[in-house]
Design an enzyme around this catalytic site. Structure first.
Site, PDB file in Angstrom:
ATOM      1  N   GLU A   1      -9.492   3.816  -0.147  1.00 26.18           N
ATOM      2  CA  GLU A   1     -10.500   2.485  -0.220  1.00 26.18           C
ATOM      3  C   GLU A   1     -11.525   2.420   0.541  1.00 26.18           C
ATOM      4  OE1 GLU A   1      -7.850   0.217  -1.506  1.00 26.18           O
ATOM      5  OE2 GLU A   1      -6.462   0.765  -1.428  1.00 26.18           O
TER       6      GLU A   1
ATOM      7  N   CYS B   1     -10.466  -0.527  -3.795  1.00 26.21           N
ATOM      8  CA  CYS B   1      -9.866   0.477  -4.132  1.00 26.21           C
ATOM      9  C   CYS B   1     -10.242   1.817  -5.228  1.00 26.21           C
ATOM     10  CB  CYS B   1      -8.128   0.656  -4.991  1.00 26.21           C
ATOM     11  SG  CYS B   1      -7.516  -0.482  -6.188  1.00 26.21           S
TER      12      CYS B   1
ATOM     13  N   GLU C   1      -1.237 -15.135  -4.375  1.00 25.72           N
ATOM     14  CA  GLU C   1      -0.948 -13.906  -5.068  1.00 25.72           C
ATOM     15  C   GLU C   1      -0.085 -13.971  -6.430  1.00 25.72           C
ATOM     16  OE1 GLU C   1       0.311 -10.208  -6.746  1.00 25.72           O
ATOM     17  OE2 GLU C   1      -0.188 -10.217  -5.006  1.00 25.72           O
TER      18      GLU C   1
ATOM     19  N   GLN D   1       0.627  -1.244  -0.257  1.00 28.93           N
ATOM     20  CA  GLN D   1      -0.313   0.031  -0.013  1.00 28.93           C
ATOM     21  C   GLN D   1       0.849   1.393   0.055  1.00 28.93           C
ATOM     22  OE1 GLN D   1      -3.122   0.069  -0.206  1.00 28.93           O
ATOM     23  NE2 GLN D   1      -4.371  -1.309  -0.168  1.00 28.93           N
TER      24      GLN D   1
ATOM     25  N   ASP E   1      -8.318  -8.220  -1.752  1.00 26.62           N
ATOM     26  CA  ASP E   1      -8.067  -6.674  -1.997  1.00 26.62           C
ATOM     27  C   ASP E   1      -7.477  -6.474  -3.514  1.00 26.62           C
ATOM     28  OD1 ASP E   1      -6.876  -3.952  -1.602  1.00 26.62           O
ATOM     29  OD2 ASP E   1      -5.513  -4.772  -0.558  1.00 26.62           O
TER      30      ASP E   1
END
Length: 649
Positions: free
Chosen positions: A583, A540, A463, A413, A512
């Site tokens: 966010e 986001c 990821e 972030q 996220d």
């Protein structure tokens, strides 16, 4: 039912096959004096990749379809578009492909196909004109043939623009709220999120009729939205907060060559001018120091800046990452063009010497990388290899009392103090205990999962970036955690397998994702996993994630299996002061249909007396499909009446 139109389709295919010469860039774009070697289509040259070469226009589309409808329709027929441009309230769309083979396949398959009573037609489309060259051409034409009065007006307007200082222009471009009081910024962002929730409320009602009674109650309690919106949480710092900045290299707006900074506008808007970040409020002093030192270095070299107009030149971009423990990483992007390997190695050696022993030493760079960024020759978006030049391979950061290492391509972030606020809120909402299993999807360097690991039985992270996965594993080890594991791959490929293997009475997913949201396969896997009762979505860009939200809540169908979720809590966290971005956290819980019709729902809205009476009377007709836990009101007219009333309130 989708079906081709036999004779017409065959006739078109024969004609199409006989006109294959049209499919070459040279033949397609040498029109009206604009050849591939020059003019506004100059960017289409050689073997460099641009999907604009492989572009078609699909005409006669059905009314009221959206981007996702068209994408799903094409995917259903084995067509994989690269980009889709759908125009609102229009009945056509532009679609590009990664190569000629895929484009030709799409043209053959779609032309003449029937979709919702509309027979589709497909034709080749010209690429977009280069915006810089197009703007320049328009200006030249205006100067040569525009009436005097209009030219004078245009000149006066240009003079007014020039009077505004460059530091104001760049502030307006990159931090549009720089002159708005921070409290007012927060109010605007909270209002924006409220608008997103209002739309989500409508969409849930339109896509899941069984939730309408619950939605009536929620709208009455929470000012016409589906769940409580908690007060926005501000960023602890409002200036110099960015720990990662990407700077372009080009000709300065002040005429100075080899300027490092931000563009005044977007390339597609016809602007390439670059302005130094020295007076911007969101860039750290450490990053500004690196920019200044690097700019001095490149001005001593014989290599020109890269030109997006001509594809010539070398210097392209500088990325700077910083941390609160005073470590700085610089990543230099350079187009090698036809330079010999010896020249590139000498340049890297000069960079190393400059930043470790020369004038650049004051930049305090602790990690330096070099990236060869040539022209794309395919549609691949893989991260480019980073060549380590000097210093450490990573920078390190501390967050919530934990240690994290960060590689050049890893996601972290961009506002560390505000990220602590964000992750603390996620931890509060997750309702975790020692029996919990947390699924951390799009986990980056593992920040969210690692910050929660000591409170749960197990954390599983997913990821795409291998560098980030390596960082996450190292971060778990550095923080003494043994109940954390990480998997590398696309979330849509890895998540279903991981989720099905989890055996736990308390499973919580935290997602996220990037700006575009999660792949629909991930959402469908979440829906099917009935043992997953709680989901925290960190967005986001909540508008871009709207389709994910809707699919989580929509009624069961042949495509969407498993009981839906419903939003029960929402909040904005400001990670990007001086901009309109923030966010958004949404907590979703799996639906238990016993709440749908209750005396409480009947009493909340007396103005809805008649319809709620009908619904209560029809309770015995509410049938539960045991296979998918799906509730359906059997009295269709009652549902229709309720839908009408819902849309009016």
């Amino acid at each position: 039912m989708d079906s081709p139109c036999g004779a017409d389709r065959a006739e078109w295919t024969d004609g199409w096959m006989s006109a294959l010469w049209l499919l070459t860039p040279a033949a397609l774009f040498i029109t009206e004096g604009e050849g591939a070697a020059g003019g506004v289509y100059r960017y289409i040259k050689g073997d460099l990749f641009t999907s604009e070469i492989f572009k078609v226009e699909i005409q006669n589309l059905p009314k009221y379809i959206g981007f996702n409808d068209l994408k799903k329709f094409l995917n259903k027929h084995g067509i994989n578009p690269h980009k889709i441009k759908l125009f609102s309230k229009q009945m056509f769309a532009f679609v590009t492909f990664k190569n000629q083979e895929e484009r030709d396949k799409a043209m053959k398959a779609v032309h003449g196909m029937q979709w919702k009573s509309k027979v589709l037609s497909v034709r080749l489309a010209k690429p977009k004109a280069d915006p810089i060259l197009k703007k320049r051409k328009q200006e030249e034409e205006a100067e040569g043939g525009q009436p005097g009065a209009k030219r004078a007006a245009g000149s006066q307007e240009g003079e007014e623009d020039e009077e505004e200082p460059l530091n104001i222009q760049i502030a307006n471009a990159v931090t549009p709220l720089w002159n708005v009081p921070y409290e007012e910024q927060l109010k605007r962002k909270e209002k924006e999120v409220e608008g997103v929730l209002q739309k989500l409320t409508r969409e849930i009602g339109n896509n899941n009729k069984a939730m309408l009674p619950w939605l009536f109650v929620q709208k009455e309690k929470y000012n016409k939205i589906c769940c409580p919106l908690e007060a926005i949480r501000p960023s602890p710092v409002q200036t110099e907060y960015r720990n990662k900045c990407e700077f372009v290299i080009g000709v300065g707006a002040d005429g100075e060559d080899k300027t490092v900074g931000f563009r005044l506008g977007k390339y597609k808007g016809g602007s390439c001018a670059v302005v130094s970040p020295s007076e911007t409020t969101h860039v750290s002093s450490e990053a500004k120091r690196v920019v200044q030192g690097f700019q001095q270095f490149i001005r001593t070299t014989p290599y020109a800046v890269y030109s997006p107009e001509t594809y010539e030149g070398h210097w392209r971009q500088l990325t700077v990452r910083t941390s609160r423990i005073k470590q700085t990483m610089a990543i230099v992007f350079f187009n090698p063009q036809k330079l010999q390997e010896e020249e590139i190695e000498e340049l890297k050696q000069n960079l190393r010497q400059y930043f470790t022993e020369g004038e650049g030493k004051e930049s305090a760079i602790t990690s330096l990388y070099f990236v060869r960024m040539g022209q794309r020759t395919s549609a691949g978006t893989e991260d480019l290899p980073c060549e380590h030049v000097t210093g450490e391979e990573w920078i390190h950061e501390e967050l919530l009392g934990l240690k994290f290492r960060i590689s050049p391509h890893s996601f972290f972030q961009t506002n560390t103090p505000a990220a602590e606020v964000l992750y603390s809120a996620v931890g509060e909402w997750a309702q975790l205990d020692q029996d919990s299993t947390v699924l951390d999807v799009c986990c980056g360097t593992g920040t969210i999962g690692i910050s929660l690991a000591k409170r749960v039985k197990k954390v599983i992270g997913i990821e795409l970036c291998q560098e980030a996965v390596d960082d996450a594993k190292a971060n778990a080890e550095a923080n003494g955690l043994t109940n954390v594991e990480f998997h590398c791959g696309k979330a849509e490929d890895v998540f279903p397998t991981v989720l099905n293997a989890v055996v736990s009475p308390n499973v919580t997913a935290i997602v996220d994702p990037p700006r575009a949201g999660l792949h629909s396969k991930v959402i469908l896997a979440i829906r099917r996993a009935e043992h997953l009762k709680r989901l925290i979505y960190v967005a986001c860009n909540a508008k871009a994630a709207m389709n994910n939200f809707i699919d989580l809540c929509r009624a069961v169908s042949n495509r969407v299996r498993g009981a839906p979720f419903r939003p029960v809590r929402a909040m904005a966290v400001d990670l990007f002061p001086q901009t309109m971005h923030c966010e958004t956290i949404l907590l979703f819980e799996r639906v238990d249909y016993t709440w749908i019709l209750t005396p409480a729902a009947y009493s909340v809205l007396p103005t809805c007396h008649d319809i709620f009476t009908l619904l209560v009377l029809s309770w015995n007709h509410l049938k539960l499909d045991a296979g998918v836990t799906h509730a359906m009101v059997s009295i269709e007219q009652t549902t229709a009446d309720l839908q009408l009333l819902f849309n009016q309130t």
